[in-house]
Design a protein around this motif. Structure first.
Motif, PDB file in Angstrom:
ATOM      1  N   MET A 154      43.220  52.060  61.453  1.00 32.66           N
ATOM      2  CA  MET A 154      43.648  51.298  60.283  1.00 32.66           C
ATOM      3  C   MET A 154      43.355  52.059  58.993  1.00 32.66           C
ATOM      4  SD  MET A 154      42.646  47.409  59.211  1.00 32.66           S
ATOM      5  CE  MET A 154      43.605  46.779  60.585  1.00 32.66           C
ATOM      6  N   LEU A 155      42.163  52.620  58.884  1.00 34.53           N
ATOM      7  CA  LEU A 155      41.792  53.333  57.667  1.00 34.53           C
ATOM      8  C   LEU A 155      42.547  54.653  57.515  1.00 34.53           C
ATOM      9  CD1 LEU A 155      37.925  52.731  57.564  1.00 34.53           C
ATOM     10  CD2 LEU A 155      39.707  51.569  56.245  1.00 34.53           C
ATOM     11  N   ASP A 156      42.904  55.266  58.646  1.00 32.11           N
ATOM     12  CA  ASP A 156      43.595  56.551  58.587  1.00 32.11           C
ATOM     13  C   ASP A 156      44.974  56.447  57.943  1.00 32.11           C
ATOM     14  OD1 ASP A 156      41.529  57.964  59.633  1.00 32.11           O
ATOM     15  OD2 ASP A 156      42.356  58.136  61.650  1.00 32.11           O
ATOM     16  N   GLN A 157      45.566  55.256  57.976  1.00 28.96           N
ATOM     17  CA  GLN A 157      46.896  55.098  57.394  1.00 28.96           C
ATOM     18  C   GLN A 157      46.848  54.941  55.871  1.00 28.96           C
ATOM     19  OE1 GLN A 157      49.005  51.375  58.047  1.00 28.96           O
ATOM     20  NE2 GLN A 157      47.071  50.335  58.553  1.00 28.96           N
ATOM     21  N   LEU A 158      45.643  54.791  55.324  1.00 30.15           N
ATOM     22  CA  LEU A 158      45.486  54.565  53.893  1.00 30.15           C
ATOM     23  C   LEU A 158      45.153  55.861  53.163  1.00 30.15           C
ATOM     24  CD1 LEU A 158      43.311  51.294  53.971  1.00 30.15           C
ATOM     25  CD2 LEU A 158      45.814  51.500  54.029  1.00 30.15           C
ATOM     26  N   SER A 159      45.631  55.961  51.928  1.00 29.86           N
ATOM     27  CA  SER A 159      45.260  57.092  51.073  1.00 29.86           C
ATOM     28  C   SER A 159      43.833  56.894  50.581  1.00 29.86           C
ATOM     29  CB  SER A 159      46.219  57.167  49.882  1.00 29.86           C
ATOM     30  OG  SER A 159      45.983  56.060  49.009  1.00 29.86           O
ATOM     31  N   PRO A 160      43.194  57.949  50.070  1.00 32.85           N
ATOM     32  CA  PRO A 160      41.836  57.786  49.524  1.00 32.85           C
ATOM     33  C   PRO A 160      41.752  56.678  48.484  1.00 32.85           C
ATOM     34  CG  PRO A 160      42.342  60.102  49.771  1.00 32.85           C
ATOM     35  CD  PRO A 160      43.611  59.369  50.074  1.00 32.85           C
ATOM     36  N   ARG A 161      42.759  56.600  47.588  1.00 33.85           N
ATOM     37  CA  ARG A 161      42.747  55.543  46.573  1.00 33.85           C
ATOM     38  C   ARG A 161      42.869  54.163  47.214  1.00 33.85           C
ATOM     39  NH1 ARG A 161      40.693  55.738  42.089  1.00 33.85           N
ATOM     40  NH2 ARG A 161      42.045  57.268  41.101  1.00 33.85           N
ATOM     41  N   GLU A 162      43.741  54.038  48.214  1.00 33.39           N
ATOM     42  CA  GLU A 162      43.907  52.746  48.879  1.00 33.39           C
ATOM     43  C   GLU A 162      42.652  52.332  49.626  1.00 33.39           C
ATOM     44  OE1 GLU A 162      48.748  52.898  49.665  1.00 33.39           O
ATOM     45  OE2 GLU A 162      47.355  53.768  51.117  1.00 33.39           O
ATOM     46  N   ARG A 163      41.933  53.289  50.174  1.00 30.08           N
ATOM     47  CA  ARG A 163      40.677  52.970  50.857  1.00 30.08           C
ATOM     48  C   ARG A 163      39.627  52.490  49.861  1.00 30.08           C
ATOM     49  NH1 ARG A 163      39.909  57.806  55.258  1.00 30.08           N
ATOM     50  NH2 ARG A 163      38.167  56.502  55.944  1.00 30.08           N
ATOM     51  N   GLN A 164      39.646  53.046  48.653  1.00 30.48           N
ATOM     52  CA  GLN A 164      38.770  52.557  47.605  1.00 30.48           C
ATOM     53  C   GLN A 164      39.113  51.114  47.248  1.00 30.48           C
ATOM     54  OE1 GLN A 164      39.271  55.536  44.471  1.00 30.48           O
ATOM     55  NE2 GLN A 164      37.087  55.980  44.659  1.00 30.48           N
ATOM     56  N   VAL A 189      46.668  48.633  39.325  1.00 33.06           N
ATOM     57  CA  VAL A 189      45.927  48.016  40.418  1.00 33.06           C
ATOM     58  C   VAL A 189      46.798  47.012  41.150  1.00 33.06           C
ATOM     59  CG1 VAL A 189      43.972  46.523  40.996  1.00 33.06           C
ATOM     60  CG2 VAL A 189      43.680  48.387  39.351  1.00 33.06           C
ATOM     61  N   ARG A 190      47.518  46.160  40.389  1.00 32.89           N
ATOM     62  CA  ARG A 190      48.381  45.149  41.022  1.00 32.89           C
ATOM     63  C   ARG A 190      49.444  45.817  41.879  1.00 32.89           C
ATOM     64  NH1 ARG A 190      48.113  42.662  35.910  1.00 32.89           N
ATOM     65  NH2 ARG A 190      50.197  43.476  35.380  1.00 32.89           N
ATOM     66  N   ASN A 191      50.083  46.834  41.366  1.00 40.18           N
ATOM     67  CA  ASN A 191      51.136  47.514  42.126  1.00 40.18           C
ATOM     68  C   ASN A 191      50.567  48.197  43.376  1.00 40.18           C
ATOM     69  OD1 ASN A 191      52.998  46.734  40.201  1.00 40.18           O
ATOM     70  ND2 ASN A 191      52.911  48.668  39.076  1.00 40.18           N
ATOM     71  N   SER A 192      49.405  48.793  43.212  1.00 42.75           N
ATOM     72  CA  SER A 192      48.775  49.478  44.353  1.00 42.75           C
ATOM     73  C   SER A 192      48.357  48.482  45.432  1.00 42.75           C
ATOM     74  CB  SER A 192      47.563  50.280  43.879  1.00 42.75           C
ATOM     75  OG  SER A 192      47.938  51.274  42.960  1.00 42.75           O
ATOM     76  N   LEU A 193      47.884  47.308  45.019  1.00 48.13           N
ATOM     77  CA  LEU A 193      47.480  46.290  45.991  1.00 48.13           C
ATOM     78  C   LEU A 193      48.673  45.758  46.765  1.00 48.13           C
ATOM     79  CD1 LEU A 193      44.760  44.249  44.052  1.00 48.13           C
ATOM     80  CD2 LEU A 193      44.431  45.882  45.916  1.00 48.13           C
ATOM     81  N   THR A 194      49.833  45.663  46.107  1.00 44.89           N
ATOM     82  CA  THR A 194      51.036  45.206  46.812  1.00 44.89           C
ATOM     83  C   THR A 194      51.369  46.148  47.970  1.00 44.89           C
ATOM     84  OG1 THR A 194      51.941  44.196  44.801  1.00 44.89           O
ATOM     85  CG2 THR A 194      53.499  44.702  46.570  1.00 44.89           C
ATOM     86  N   VAL A 195      51.285  47.451  47.706  1.00 50.59           N
ATOM     87  CA  VAL A 195      51.534  48.438  48.760  1.00 50.59           C
ATOM     88  C   VAL A 195      50.444  48.351  49.838  1.00 50.59           C
ATOM     89  CG1 VAL A 195      51.732  50.897  49.261  1.00 50.59           C
ATOM     90  CG2 VAL A 195      52.712  49.973  47.158  1.00 50.59           C
ATOM     91  N   LEU A 196      49.189  48.192  49.419  1.00 50.50           N
ATOM     92  CA  LEU A 196      48.071  48.110  50.356  1.00 50.50           C
ATOM     93  C   LEU A 196      48.228  46.918  51.283  1.00 50.50           C
ATOM     94  CD1 LEU A 196      45.240  48.983  51.325  1.00 50.50           C
ATOM     95  CD2 LEU A 196      44.283  47.556  49.512  1.00 50.50           C
ATOM     96  N   PHE A 197      48.600  45.746  50.727  1.00 48.22           N
ATOM     97  CA  PHE A 197      48.759  44.546  51.558  1.00 48.22           C
ATOM     98  C   PHE A 197      49.849  44.756  52.611  1.00 48.22           C
ATOM     99  CE2 PHE A 197      47.381  41.865  47.653  1.00 48.22           C
ATOM    100  CZ  PHE A 197      46.069  42.255  47.854  1.00 48.22           C
ATOM    101  N   ALA A 198      50.924  45.450  52.218  1.00 45.36           N
ATOM    102  CA  ALA A 198      52.015  45.710  53.165  1.00 45.36           C
ATOM    103  C   ALA A 198      51.531  46.608  54.297  1.00 45.36           C
ATOM    104  CB  ALA A 198      53.196  46.343  52.436  1.00 45.36           C
TER     105      ALA A 198
END
Length: 224
Positions: A154-164, A189-198
């Protein structure tokens, strides 16, 4: 006239014991002594002794191996034996519940991983299982390994920023607090969280925060 005693039958499963502690070897012999279908084929306290005593022309069915031998890694012994004898099976007997050790044992070709708090009847059952071609891995350690593999994937699919972001959500921070922590605009932050949730397959920050806590997400160093 007294009848001669019947010859002792040969055990169905021949087991060789390898452990650095002689007291453990004695305990294993006692634990398996009452199993009529299991016989002790030999024992050794280190790697070199094991290699010298395991007969190449008549190897045992199962080798119980301590992974931490004084003159080398027991897992290397397992790997060597599995390479030389296709039908031989290895049982790793250890005090470690580290899931990484289980992964290493599986990679070395071990058919079983049992922790030294196992009772004799369960050890005998594990030996029978591997002798029949099956596997037996301590369920506690196996669960931890499955969880770790799932967390890593799960964590491997995230970028360093997304993991933060994921870790900070787990801490319960608001978008404003996350923006201040990472020196970002709230809109970013809001835009990044939208991608993270997906990516995480969650519907919002509450589910994402709960997931972060459950899998033990850790905050990563800031990307350069």
């Amino acid at each position: 006239m007294r009848q001669a005693a019947e010859p002792r039958s040969v055990a169905d499963i021949r087991v060789f014991l390898v452990d650095r502690q002689e007291i453990v070897l004695r305990g294993l012999q006692v634990a398996l002594a009452g199993e009529s279908d299991i016989g002790i084929d030999g024992e050794a306290v280190n790697l070199l002794q094991a290699m010298a005593r395991i007969r190449s022309d008549d190897p045992p069915d199962v080798v119980v191996i301590d992974p931490d031998l004084p003159d080398g890694r027991g897992l290397e012994l397992c790997r060597t034996l599995r390479t030389r004898f296709a039908d031989l099976r290895c049982v790793v007997l250890t005090s470690s519940t580290d899931p990484d050790r289980l992964a290493d044992a599986m990679a070395a070709g071990a058919s079983a991983y049992v922790v030294k708090d196992i009772v004799g009847i369960d050890l005998a059952a594990a030996i029978r299982t591997v002798a029949a071609g099956g596997n037996h891995y301590d369920p506690r350690v196996a669960r931890e390994l499955r969880a770790k593999i799932g967390r890593t994937a799960m964590l491997d699919q995230l970028s360093p920023r997304e993991r933060q972001l994921f870790a900070l959500l787990g801490e319960g921070l608001t978008n404003r607090q996350i923006a201040a922590r990472l020196y970002l605009a709230e809109k970013t932050v809001r835009n990044s969280l939208t991608v993270l949730f997906a990516k995480l397959g969650v519907s919002g920050r509450v589910q994402a925060a709960a997931l972060a806590v459950r899998i033990g997400a850790v905050e990563m160093p800031a990307p350069t």
